[in-house]
Scaffold this motif. Structure first.
Motif, PDB file in Angstrom:
ATOM      1  N   VAL A  27       0.848  -1.193   0.000  1.00 60.65           N
ATOM      2  CA  VAL A  27       0.000   0.000   0.000  1.00 60.65           C
ATOM      3  C   VAL A  27       0.886   1.247   0.000  1.00 60.65           C
ATOM      4  N   GLY A  28       0.619   2.177  -0.895  1.00 52.80           N
ATOM      5  CA  GLY A  28       1.323   3.448  -0.832  1.00 52.80           C
ATOM      6  C   GLY A  28       2.177   3.801  -2.017  1.00 52.80           C
ATOM      7  N   GLY A  29       2.479   2.820  -2.890  1.00 51.09           N
ATOM      8  CA  GLY A  29       3.128   3.141  -4.149  1.00 51.09           C
ATOM      9  C   GLY A  29       4.629   3.340  -4.109  1.00 51.09           C
ATOM     10  N   LYS A  30       5.294   2.989  -3.018  1.00 51.79           N
ATOM     11  CA  LYS A  30       6.753   3.037  -3.025  1.00 51.79           C
ATOM     12  C   LYS A  30       7.287   1.774  -3.698  1.00 51.79           C
ATOM     13  N   THR A  31       8.057   1.956  -4.755  1.00 50.46           N
ATOM     14  CA  THR A  31       8.625   0.822  -5.484  1.00 50.46           C
ATOM     15  C   THR A  31      10.124   1.046  -5.610  1.00 50.46           C
ATOM     16  N   ALA A  32      10.919  -0.032  -5.605  1.00 56.59           N
ATOM     17  CA  ALA A  32      12.367   0.177  -5.622  1.00 56.59           C
ATOM     18  C   ALA A  32      13.124  -1.133  -5.792  1.00 56.59           C
ATOM     19  N   ILE A  33      14.398  -0.969  -6.139  1.00 59.89           N
ATOM     20  CA  ILE A  33      15.364  -2.065  -6.062  1.00 59.89           C
ATOM     21  C   ILE A  33      16.530  -1.578  -5.192  1.00 59.89           C
ATOM     22  N   ASN A  34      17.383  -2.526  -4.809  1.00 60.11           N
ATOM     23  CA  ASN A  34      18.552  -2.195  -4.011  1.00 60.11           C
ATOM     24  C   ASN A  34      19.758  -1.944  -4.921  1.00 60.11           C
ATOM     25  N   SER A  35      20.766  -1.297  -4.375  1.00 64.21           N
ATOM     26  CA  SER A  35      22.020  -1.120  -5.099  1.00 64.21           C
ATOM     27  C   SER A  35      23.170  -1.438  -4.141  1.00 64.21           C
TER      28      SER A  35
END
Length: 365
Positions: free
Chosen positions: A141-149
């Motif tokens: 919920v909330g729309g935060k999307t990401a990958i790690n680096s």
């Protein structure tokens, strides 16, 4: 449990979170209106073959063709390499901007698929079907999307809201106990942020929830989703210091995860639990929070088998080493890292005056 629908009010980006036991088996009926008569692509991981079969069967019953992309489970999949492979596969399958990609899985799948959807053809749509407690109460919920680096966790990403979130608490029945406990840390967080009555509920009912009590589980999920929906609606992109409250414990947590190589040695929720205990301990050490409140937080986390500090995480790194990880935190602003601290249970605030040297000294103690 009866079906509950919680709206996330974001204007033309608004969507519903539907919570209902066995929802997976009828998801096809719900998703039919989003399919546009086209094949739906489901992205999941190798641990979820049973849930995938249920979902694809439901889609088929609703007259929707589907294709599955099955990824390697674990935090390691939130990588450039997996993102490249996933987007290439979605393009090979002819996904259009108006199509909905379905993310079936935990936080890793949701974050990765959401980011892929955000950048594919400059933005296509996606649906979250979270299958872990952590994803159900927080990351879906909330729309935060990401990958790690290599520099740290979730440093490459975008805000991209889903079109729909379908939560089936019954999927937790197949989840290992350690994973459920890790997700429970995010449940506790909502009480610690601004709801002391809910933290008291957690103290009274947390053990039952982790033992699989359906009533406790349903209440925790619905209460957490409603709390997050309220905060996200007030501050979608974390520009008003409201949504930042959801990061309680996460600055410490991400440093712990980096120190353990973003591996199964320390799950994200376990790191968040330790991070929240550290945030309250640091607040108490600075004289801002009653020591008994910090002790109460740590005691509850220990009581449900969650770590309450560095030793419980099996980490013996120096404060200097851990603070070095924090220097890469995405919240760093003009060389200053804001910390979520507390004046008591249910009373958190953003402090922009914390010196990292003081954090390092606290961690060494």
């Amino acid at each position: 449990m009866t079906s509950q629908t919680i709206p996330v009010a974001l204007g033309d980006r608004s969507y519903d979170v539907v919570i209902e036991d066995d929802l997976l088996s009828r998801a096809g009926t719900i998703l039919a209106s989003l399919s546009r008569g086209r094949r739906m692509v489901v992205v999941t991981d190798e641990n979820l073959a049973g849930h995938l079969a249920t979902l694809q069967g439901s889609l088929s019953t609703a007259g929707i063709d589907s294709e599955a992309i099955v990824l390697t489970p674990g935090e390691g999949s939130k990588s450039w390499a997996t993102l490249e492979s996933l987007t290439d596969r979605l393009l090979d399958l002819g996904v259009e901007r108006g199509d909905h990609v379905v993310a079936l899985g935990g936080g890793v799948i949701g974050d990765l698929v959401g980011f892929a959807a955000a950048i594919l053809k400059r933005g296509c749509r996606f649906v979250q079907i979270p299958t872990t407690l952590l994803a159900q109460v927080d990351s879906s919920v909330g729309g935060k999307t990401a990958i790690n680096s290599r520099a740290g966790k979730n440093l490459i990403g975008a805000f991209h809201q889903p079109s729909l979130v379908l939560i089936d608490p019954a999927t937790l029945d197949t989840l290992p106990g350690r994973q459920v406990a890790a997700g429970y840390a995010e449940v506790v967080k909502y009480g610690l942020i601004d709801d002391p009555a809910f933290f008291a509920w957690c103290e009274a009912n947390g053990a039952a929830l982790l033992a699989g009590d359906p009533t406790a589980r349903a209440h925790a999920i619905a209460h957490s989703v409603a709390a997050k929906a309220r905060i996200v609606a007030a501050d979608e992109r974390e520009t008003k210091d409201v949504r930042a409250l959801l990061n309680l414990g996460h600055t410490f947590a991400h440093a712990l995860e980096a120190e353990t190589g973003f591996s199964d040695r320390l799950l994200h929720g376990e790191a968040v639990a330790a991070g929240m205990a550290l945030a309250f301990g640091f607040s108490a050490a600075r004289g801002h929070c009653p020591p008994e409140d910090a002790a109460r937080v740590a005691a509850h986390l220990r009581s449900v088998g969650l770590p309450d500090g560095l030793a419980a995480c099996g980490i013996d790194a120096s404060g200097k080493t851990l603070v070095a990880h924090m220097a890469h935190d995405k919240k760093m602003d003009a060389g200053t890292l804001p910390f979520l601290l507390a004046t008591g249970i249910g009373e958190t605030y953003l402090d922009r005056s914390v010196a990292l040297a003081d954090v390092a000294a606290f961690l060494d103690r």
